[in-house]
Design a protein around this motif. Structure first.
Motif, PDB file in Angstrom:
ATOM      1  N   GLU A  90      60.305  36.079  62.432  1.00  0.00           N
ATOM      2  CA  GLU A  90      61.769  36.031  62.420  1.00  0.00           C
ATOM      3  C   GLU A  90      62.298  35.574  61.066  1.00  0.00           C
ATOM      4  OE1 GLU A  90      63.837  34.008  65.540  1.00  0.00           O
ATOM      5  OE2 GLU A  90      62.380  34.628  67.050  1.00  0.00           O
ATOM      6  N   MET A  91      61.570  34.677  60.408  1.00  0.00           N
ATOM      7  CA  MET A  91      61.988  34.199  59.088  1.00  0.00           C
ATOM      8  C   MET A  91      61.649  35.195  57.991  1.00  0.00           C
ATOM      9  SD  MET A  91      61.192  30.094  59.154  1.00  0.00           S
ATOM     10  CE  MET A  91      59.454  30.247  59.595  1.00  0.00           C
ATOM     11  N   GLY A  92      60.917  36.253  58.357  1.00  0.00           N
ATOM     12  CA  GLY A  92      60.575  37.278  57.383  1.00  0.00           C
ATOM     13  C   GLY A  92      59.391  36.931  56.515  1.00  0.00           C
ATOM     14  N   ILE A  93      58.559  35.980  56.972  1.00  0.00           N
ATOM     15  CA  ILE A  93      57.388  35.595  56.194  1.00  0.00           C
ATOM     16  C   ILE A  93      56.140  35.693  57.059  1.00  0.00           C
ATOM     17  CG2 ILE A  93      58.679  34.097  54.640  1.00  0.00           C
ATOM     18  CD1 ILE A  93      57.739  31.711  56.232  1.00  0.00           C
ATOM     19  N   ALA A  94      54.994  35.772  56.395  1.00  0.00           N
ATOM     20  CA  ALA A  94      53.729  35.942  57.101  1.00  0.00           C
ATOM     21  C   ALA A  94      53.321  34.649  57.791  1.00  0.00           C
ATOM     22  CB  ALA A  94      52.641  36.373  56.122  1.00  0.00           C
ATOM     23  N   PRO A  95      52.871  34.728  59.036  1.00  0.00           N
ATOM     24  CA  PRO A  95      52.345  33.528  59.691  1.00  0.00           C
ATOM     25  C   PRO A  95      50.998  33.138  59.091  1.00  0.00           C
ATOM     26  CG  PRO A  95      52.076  35.451  61.106  1.00  0.00           C
ATOM     27  CD  PRO A  95      52.851  35.903  59.917  1.00  0.00           C
ATOM     28  N   PRO A  96      50.614  31.866  59.203  1.00  0.00           N
ATOM     29  CA  PRO A  96      49.268  31.471  58.777  1.00  0.00           C
ATOM     30  C   PRO A  96      48.211  32.263  59.540  1.00  0.00           C
ATOM     31  CG  PRO A  96      50.648  29.539  59.187  1.00  0.00           C
ATOM     32  CD  PRO A  96      51.409  30.732  59.690  1.00  0.00           C
ATOM     33  N   GLU A  97      47.014  32.321  58.982  1.00  0.00           N
ATOM     34  CA  GLU A  97      45.950  33.124  59.579  1.00  0.00           C
ATOM     35  C   GLU A  97      45.729  32.790  61.050  1.00  0.00           C
ATOM     36  OE1 GLU A  97      44.212  35.599  58.505  1.00  0.00           O
ATOM     37  OE2 GLU A  97      44.805  35.673  56.400  1.00  0.00           O
ATOM     38  N   ALA A  98      45.796  31.506  61.403  1.00  0.00           N
ATOM     39  CA  ALA A  98      45.517  31.090  62.780  1.00  0.00           C
ATOM     40  C   ALA A  98      46.518  31.658  63.772  1.00  0.00           C
ATOM     41  CB  ALA A  98      45.508  29.563  62.877  1.00  0.00           C
ATOM     42  N   PHE A  99      47.683  32.107  63.274  1.00  0.00           N
ATOM     43  CA  PHE A  99      48.725  32.613  64.160  1.00  0.00           C
ATOM     44  C   PHE A  99      48.963  34.111  63.977  1.00  0.00           C
ATOM     45  CE2 PHE A  99      49.524  28.113  63.419  1.00  0.00           C
ATOM     46  CZ  PHE A  99      49.481  27.646  64.726  1.00  0.00           C
ATOM     47  N   ARG A 100      48.045  34.782  63.325  1.00  0.00           N
ATOM     48  CA  ARG A 100      48.130  36.242  63.224  1.00  0.00           C
ATOM     49  C   ARG A 100      47.408  36.836  64.426  1.00  0.00           C
ATOM     50  NH1 ARG A 100      47.720  37.583  56.686  1.00  0.00           N
ATOM     51  NH2 ARG A 100      49.133  35.898  56.056  1.00  0.00           N
ATOM     52  N   VAL A 101      48.054  36.688  65.560  1.00  0.00           N
ATOM     53  CA  VAL A 101      47.482  37.081  66.840  1.00  0.00           C
ATOM     54  C   VAL A 101      48.404  38.092  67.507  1.00  0.00           C
ATOM     55  CG1 VAL A 101      46.214  34.933  67.187  1.00  0.00           C
ATOM     56  CG2 VAL A 101      48.593  35.090  67.935  1.00  0.00           C
ATOM     57  N   TRP A 120      51.661  41.966  57.970  1.00  0.00           N
ATOM     58  CA  TRP A 120      52.047  40.653  58.487  1.00  0.00           C
ATOM     59  C   TRP A 120      53.173  40.053  57.651  1.00  0.00           C
ATOM     60  CZ3 TRP A 120      50.720  38.971  63.126  1.00  0.00           C
ATOM     61  CH2 TRP A 120      49.567  39.487  63.731  1.00  0.00           C
ATOM     62  N   GLN A 121      53.933  40.886  56.978  1.00  0.00           N
ATOM     63  CA  GLN A 121      55.076  40.458  56.161  1.00  0.00           C
ATOM     64  C   GLN A 121      54.650  39.707  54.900  1.00  0.00           C
ATOM     65  OE1 GLN A 121      58.016  41.654  57.331  1.00  0.00           O
ATOM     66  NE2 GLN A 121      56.885  42.414  59.095  1.00  0.00           N
ATOM     67  N   GLU A 122      53.416  39.947  54.424  1.00  0.00           N
ATOM     68  CA  GLU A 122      52.973  39.275  53.198  1.00  0.00           C
ATOM     69  C   GLU A 122      53.845  39.636  52.003  1.00  0.00           C
ATOM     70  OE1 GLU A 122      50.964  41.104  55.153  1.00  0.00           O
ATOM     71  OE2 GLU A 122      48.971  40.182  55.381  1.00  0.00           O
ATOM     72  N   GLU A 123      54.343  40.877  52.004  1.00  0.00           N
ATOM     73  CA  GLU A 123      55.143  41.349  50.870  1.00  0.00           C
ATOM     74  C   GLU A 123      56.375  40.486  50.645  1.00  0.00           C
ATOM     75  OE1 GLU A 123      57.681  45.354  49.575  1.00  0.00           O
ATOM     76  OE2 GLU A 123      56.365  45.383  51.338  1.00  0.00           O
ATOM     77  N   HIS A 124      56.909  39.908  51.722  1.00  0.00           N
ATOM     78  CA  HIS A 124      58.148  39.136  51.631  1.00  0.00           C
ATOM     79  C   HIS A 124      57.889  37.627  51.620  1.00  0.00           C
ATOM     80  CE1 HIS A 124      59.931  42.998  52.636  1.00  0.00           C
ATOM     81  NE2 HIS A 124      59.153  43.047  53.700  1.00  0.00           N
ATOM     82  N   THR A 125      56.624  37.225  51.540  1.00  0.00           N
ATOM     83  CA  THR A 125      56.263  35.817  51.653  1.00  0.00           C
ATOM     84  C   THR A 125      55.999  35.211  50.284  1.00  0.00           C
ATOM     85  OG1 THR A 125      55.236  36.303  53.793  1.00  0.00           O
ATOM     86  CG2 THR A 125      54.672  34.195  52.755  1.00  0.00           C
ATOM     87  N   PRO A 126      56.637  34.086  49.953  1.00  0.00           N
ATOM     88  CA  PRO A 126      56.334  33.414  48.681  1.00  0.00           C
ATOM     89  C   PRO A 126      54.845  33.123  48.565  1.00  0.00           C
ATOM     90  CG  PRO A 126      58.271  32.444  49.709  1.00  0.00           C
ATOM     91  CD  PRO A 126      57.691  33.397  50.715  1.00  0.00           C
TER      92      PRO A 126
END
Length: 239
Positions: free
Chosen positions: A186-197, A228-234
């Protein structure tokens, strides 16, 4: 999520047994905890859950923050992200908290109980129209905190297996992980690996993922996700 993952089976039954029973009544001939009106029983994707209120004691929170710096916390975090519960780890955790002068009363004999202040009664919510939801909630004499809950599972019976209490616990933890994933998306950023489920998290997000081509089908257990929205993640938040 960590609190739920740390529970032993009896604690899962104590806190979330009503959710499990209500969900089971949707898929088998068993008595529900709360009777649902006819329009609810005819609705698709009825969501079942109980509000979760985490402890707000400042001293306890400070102790938990200190705990997160230990190796033991990393082990427990790994258990939480797999839905596993290990009695040895729980014993080590209790010893560690005792060394921090965290008060373990009889009613909070385990880590998870100490993290959770209260759990609300089981409720069922369904969609009456595209704009309107309705809900019905079981009666409860337990006082609840006068604030918004910290977590609200929205489990849909068709997606889960309730044969064992351990299986239900794993499903509940996975569902909460999916909700954390949705918060990041929702925030437009990639979740940490543990939450890429994959799987259903927040009910509203299922509709977003289904109807907006911008989002992959994160709610679908069998989807193949390459974004996983990595493109938009700082860069500092990736990892």
């Amino acid at each position: 999520m960590l609190a739920v993952a740390s529970f032993i089976p009896d604690q899962v039954r104590q806190h979330f047994g009503d959710t499990r029973q209500q969900l089971r009544s949707h898929v088998e001939n068993s008595k529900p905890v709360v009777d649902e009106p006819r329009d609810a029983r005819q609705a698709d994707l009825r969501r079942v859950g109980q509000d979760i209120y985490l402890s707000s004691e400042k001293d306890f929170i400070s102790s938990i923050e200190e705990l997160t710096e230990t190796d033991l916390y990393q082990q427990l975090e790994a258990a939480a992200t797999t839905g596993a519960s290990d009695g040895t780890q729980l014993n080590e955790l209790q010893d560690t908290l005792a060394e921090m002068d965290v008060d373990f009363t009889e009613s909070a004999a385990h880590f998870g109980d100490s993290l959770i202040e209260a759990v609300g009664p089981v409720g069922v919510r369904w969609e009456e129209s595209q704009e309107t939801d309705k809900d019905v909630t079981a009666d409860s004499s337990q006082p609840l905190p006068d604030r918004e809950p910290d977590a609200r599972p929205q489990m849909i019976a068709d997606f889960y297996d309730f044969d064992t209490i351990e299986g239900f616990q794993e499903d509940l933890v996975h569902h909460l992980r999916c909700q954390v994933r949705d918060c990041y998306i929702e925030m437009g950023i990639a979740p940490p690996e543990a939450f890429r489920v994959l799987g259903p998290g927040f009910y509203e997000n299922i509709g977003w993922y289904r109807h907006h081509e911008f989002y992959p089908d994160y709610y679908n257990y069998h989807a193949e996700i390459d974004d996983w929205q990595e493109e938009h993640t700082p860069e500092g938040l990736l990892g």
